[in-house]
Motif scaffolding. Structure first.
Motif, short mmCIF file in Angstrom:
data_model
loop_
_atom_site.label_atom_id
_atom_site.label_comp_id
_atom_site.label_asym_id
_atom_site.label_seq_id
_atom_site.Cartn_x
_atom_site.Cartn_y
_atom_site.Cartn_z
N TYR A 1 0.80 -1.23 0.00
CA TYR A 1 0.00 0.00 0.00
C TYR A 1 0.84 1.28 0.00
CZ TYR A 1 -3.53 -3.46 1.09
OH TYR A 1 -4.33 -4.57 1.04
N GLY A 2 2.04 1.20 -0.55
CA GLY A 2 2.83 2.42 -0.70
C GLY A 2 3.76 2.73 0.45
N ASN A 3 3.79 1.84 1.45
CA ASN A 3 4.67 2.09 2.59
C ASN A 3 6.06 1.47 2.39
OD1 ASN A 3 2.67 3.49 4.15
ND2 ASN A 3 1.67 1.50 4.40
N ASP A 4 6.48 1.37 1.16
CA ASP A 4 7.75 0.74 0.85
C ASP A 4 8.78 1.79 0.42
OD1 ASP A 4 7.88 0.72 -2.43
OD2 ASP A 4 5.84 0.76 -1.63
N ASP A 5 10.02 1.37 0.40
CA ASP A 5 11.11 2.32 0.11
C ASP A 5 11.12 2.81 -1.33
OD1 ASP A 5 11.88 2.14 2.70
OD2 ASP A 5 13.39 0.58 2.34
N ILE A 6 10.73 1.94 -2.25
CA ILE A 6 10.72 2.35 -3.66
C ILE A 6 9.73 3.49 -3.86
CG2 ILE A 6 10.08 1.58 -5.98
CD1 ILE A 6 11.27 -1.18 -5.20
N THR A 7 8.58 3.33 -3.27
CA THR A 7 7.56 4.38 -3.41
C THR A 7 8.06 5.68 -2.78
OG1 THR A 7 5.79 2.73 -3.45
CG2 THR A 7 5.15 4.98 -2.87
N LYS A 8 8.69 5.56 -1.64
CA LYS A 8 9.23 6.78 -1.01
C LYS A 8 10.24 7.46 -1.92
CE LYS A 8 8.45 5.60 3.83
NZ LYS A 8 8.53 4.12 3.98
N LYS A 9 11.09 6.64 -2.54
CA LYS A 9 12.11 7.20 -3.43
C LYS A 9 11.47 7.87 -4.64
CE LYS A 9 16.27 6.12 -6.02
NZ LYS A 9 17.08 5.04 -6.63
N ALA A 10 10.44 7.25 -5.17
CA ALA A 10 9.76 7.82 -6.34
C ALA A 10 9.16 9.18 -5.99
CB ALA A 10 8.69 6.86 -6.84
N ILE A 11 8.59 9.27 -4.80
CA ILE A 11 8.00 10.55 -4.38
C ILE A 11 9.08 11.62 -4.24
CG2 ILE A 11 6.76 11.71 -2.50
CD1 ILE A 11 5.18 9.10 -2.10
N GLU A 12 10.21 11.22 -3.67
CA GLU A 12 11.31 12.19 -3.56
C GLU A 12 11.76 12.67 -4.93
OE1 GLU A 12 14.37 10.20 -1.35
OE2 GLU A 12 13.06 10.05 0.43
N LYS A 13 11.85 11.74 -5.84
CA LYS A 13 12.27 12.07 -7.20
C LYS A 13 11.30 13.07 -7.84
CE LYS A 13 15.38 11.35 -10.09
NZ LYS A 13 16.72 11.72 -9.66
#
Lengths: 338, 338, 338, 338
Positions: B31-43
């Motif tokens: 549900y988006g609580n993963d590191d890849i998703t966090k990195k994508a948002i930062e990007k």
């Protein structure tokens, strides 16, 4: 001073009020299971010349939206003119209650034609687009014009040929029937209309609106839509009872005739005033007129007159069953004085 | 033969597919609580030059509708052109999901102006009418035209002056940024856009769409709207991971440039063919052309070509990141052969 | 014979009817912009001891649902008992009109407590679950019981501590106020209730229901919700006018007292009949009783009596402002005869 | 450390990922009009032994809600247990998208029976109440239990006898089929299920969910509901392609068997640990256990373990297709260490 803002400003006709008072006898089954409601439905069936399905509600908006919601799935659409009441005056009630959408076209003197609707038919079967399912017209239109009986029949036929329905918003249906010297049966039942919002409030009732279905198959679930639409009146007899005096002895016709006559009287008088250009085709109780900017300003300053569409300087004057010649004359004098 | 029906017909760019494959490492929070998703948002925040709120979803319709639903109360409305994607291509999704309605105006080459919106402002405060609250534009528009950066700023300012929001449908935002030689930050963040549907699917992604909010106050409840909108992806990393290669090394720009270049190449070639009248102002990867009726018929007979809007004889040709000169030439030859 | 099916079966109290008749004087501004409506609102503010926001509507369902829709976003929820009117008697009106949902708990004699609500609070912030936002209670409850003033205050405090609202369905509020010898101000305003459905129809009005907001911030958009909820009555004076005689000279109290007294009289008589087990805690105009199966059958055969919940053999008897001792005695004799 | 929070935490099975990579060949018709999607539908029809209607979507919520919306009118209701996924985990998505409501009953080990549903049937025809139209069950249930094939058939028969439909949420259908050593055809097609949410994401897919209709009449408008539900994927081949390797060579069965085996292995191990009371009837990949309060505290302190339902001290452990014995042993050792 009466500024002819709307036929909603009028009170209730004495015969209607008497009907309500007479309904106040003892206990009665609630939610429309009473004898008065049954009698009102019979009366309506008689006047329309068919055993129709009738659902009483308390506002014109409810009559329109609950009826349309009963016909439309959420991915379907109703087609009407840009000036249609459901499009401009109902605050998105259709969308929130049914999920369906409105597709609107430019209007020709307030009316829609087959040609206006045809472009939407290309959406049929295409899942990216809402599916046109109902044609909505107002009779009398919001522009004060009237569909002829033939025009209604043509739209009904077109609807049925395309697997659609024709819905008539009859908030001012009585004024149109009178103006065309027709009958409810001839104008609605015989033309093939599927659903009618039968309005009485603007013609002397208190809160008299009815959804009339001419096809019991389409309305078999309407009782659920009315309840879910928050319009199942517990003491329904006080609403339904209004239709009995309204339809007996043609009170509806008498009221609408008075309103139309005053409308035409006002129209004649307005036509003669310089600086006012009355719009064509007004045959009922609504008169639209372009008014000179200076004149508008004066009216505002002297009388606080506020009704005008200031952007276009168009004023709408609506007469009612209880409008008097004196009131019209008073308005005309006020205008002339300027 | 490639008929240039849509940039949705293309596959996924190899770098994006590699990104997805790389995401397939071990277990990860759903549900988006993963590191890849966090990195994508930062990007994304980096590229837009602001710490933005981001909600990944799987379709452009969802990006538009969930975002708009988050901004609109049911009695409010979004204003757009008659050709707006939310108006013609989303099957009433806004209406059923939010209860709000769409108010549409005629368009000028696919675009809307302040002047088109002003008439709706007179509804403000009037309980009979839906309240205009959001201006919706597409960049690139559905007609293949582009708003300049100044035009977007002007609409954003106008929206904010009137207590409204500006929503940009960026299904083809990359093509516009490239055509104007601009940046996401300059075109969107700096102009004051409130909400962006940031589309990647048409520019080489698999199902890469993101709702980007530039105002955390307006999006504080968006996580609920996304879930209720049936778009909270359990294994979200496979969607969010696509944005990392897309934004790294400017792949988005490279892809959009290729598509635009091929669009302009096709445009040039089409212009020279008699019987075809290319429409003006096409600066991205979409080309619209009037095609001679005879020619259309032949194309259909020989190639089964079906894309044309037969009523108006207008064809839309869309190039993509993977379109080749050879494919364009092949189409041109086929047309010339007739 | 009067079978005490509901207080909706009664007619309209003569003073109320007189009020309606008196409202029928000349023209008046429509949609609630008339003097009678203004006066009715002042009267209500006076009785509740606060300058409140008031929205008249024509059904109790509308009062409940429009008010709740104004408080709830689609991803939020209202918490109530399984027997709550909005849960069992409104055909999903809340869901379709607001998109929000109902979370229901088992009831204790028709009532809900803080303990019943607490488990739902764990959902707060979790996007997978609807967010509890409003507590709904009925006063008098559907089981004929009454919340004490302290219990209402406790629920209001609990709601506010948890960033929620307390909504009271007052379809029979007058009966509760009378039974507790309290006042509207003490029971509702002073306890911190946020929103009240102020019902009059069951206590002698014709179609008198009002949404009363004690917090103008929460109701600032209610006029749009009422219109979109199809309840903006054009000739509103005929609804609002009913509240003036109702509140003047404490007619509401007189009516409710008569109904309660007859309810208690009926209760006493029923208690003495073998084969009937009256349920506890009935202090108003509703009496619930288990009835012997044999007796039920006889009642049906002899009198066509249909009201009983056949599954559980529980009958509900409701007295009204116009119920007479003779009617009660007649029912009792009929039962005793069997 | 793997805390067995959910089978959503796992990645994608290599064969599925390969299927997606293979789909990336050249251009293809969008929106499901491609050959891969056609092949996937054929494959599904083959496995279920019937020519079924299939609609691919990207989340389990979408599969459930779009399917149910297609079956329900706004005044109708779906009946399920209080623990049903649509009741507790979908943030009111059904209510906002369809207007219909959920009627929930207490559950027996996560299951619903005919007896639970019967009380709702008394609402049929009563316009005050939502009309029960669909029975919803989850297979595997949210409590980790399984309906036998006979129980499903009984519910389907009961539904059809009462003019209702049976909808199965098959987010973990594969685990149930494997646990009962059955087939999709035997468990779903042959029992008379009307609609299935066929979930693959929890069993090794990336975003593989399909609405499967076993009655083409009920699903004739589903394409519109999917589009309006914002789930018409433009590059659908990347979702549909996942089903081909999943169903070929029984990969679904292999994956589910691995997950179930690890679940049973974990169950065995847990049973032996003092302070842990494993709940009955766990036959698939979900294990529920009461955990001693002390133990819970220690787990939190040492490992940051957060999954437990703290109120009831019940932990849910879910194994997946890629769970290893080593991971289970590691968890067990961690617990034993305390």
């Amino acid at each position: 001073m009466n500024f002819f803002q709307s036929d909603n400003n009028s009170g209730v006709h004495p015969n209607i009020l008497e009907g309500i008072n007479n309904a106040n006898e003892g206990i009665a089954a609630p939610y429309g299971n009473d004898d008065i409601t049954k009698k009102a439905i019979e009366k309506i069936s008689e006047v329309f010349g068919q055993d129709v399905d009738v659902y009483f509600v308390s506002t014109g908006t409810a009559a329109n939206i609950i009826g349309l919601a009963g016909l439309l799935k959420p991915f379907e659409a109703v087609v009407c003119t840009d000036t249609g009441h459901i499009n401009v005056e109902e605050c998105g009630a259709l969308q929130v209650f049914s999920g369906a959408r409105i597709l609107y076209t430019p209007n020709s003197s307030g009316k829609i034609t087959k040609e206006d609707i045809k472009p939407f038919l290309s959406s049929i079967g295409n899942e990216h687009e809402s599916q046109p399912k109902v044609i909505y017209i107002s009779q009398t239109t919001e522009e004060g014009t009237i569909y002829t009986v033939e025009e209604i029949k043509e739209l009904a036929d077109f609807a049925h040929e395309n697997n659609m329905y024709l819905h008539v918003d009859g908030a001012r249906i009585a004024n149109a029937v009178v103006a065309l010297d027709s009958t409810f049966k001839e104008m609605i039942t015989d033309t093939g209309v599927d659903l009618l919002s039968f309005g009485g409030t603007k013609n002397g009732m208190m809160m008299g609106e009815a959804i009339i279905s001419f096809n019991k198959e389409i309305s078999k679930n309407f009782k659920f839509y009315r309840k879910q639409g928050m319009q199942l009146l517990s003491k329904m007899r006080y609403t339904s009872s209004q239709f009995i005096p309204y339809l007996e002895n043609d009170l509806w016709r008498e009221n609408a005739k008075k309103a139309n006559d005053m409308g035409q009287y006002l129209l004649e008088k307005l036509t003669k005033i310089p600086g006012i250009k009355v719009m064509d085709n007004m045959e009922t109780n609504m008169v639209f007129a372009h008014i000179d900017e200076e004149l508008t300003k004066e009216m505002k300053d002297r009388y606080g007159y506020e009704l005008l569409d200031e952007e276009k300087n168009i004023a709408r004057f609506v007469t009612s069953f209880d409008t008097t010649k004196e009131e019209v004359d008073e308005l005309i004098h006020a205008i002339e004085a300027i």
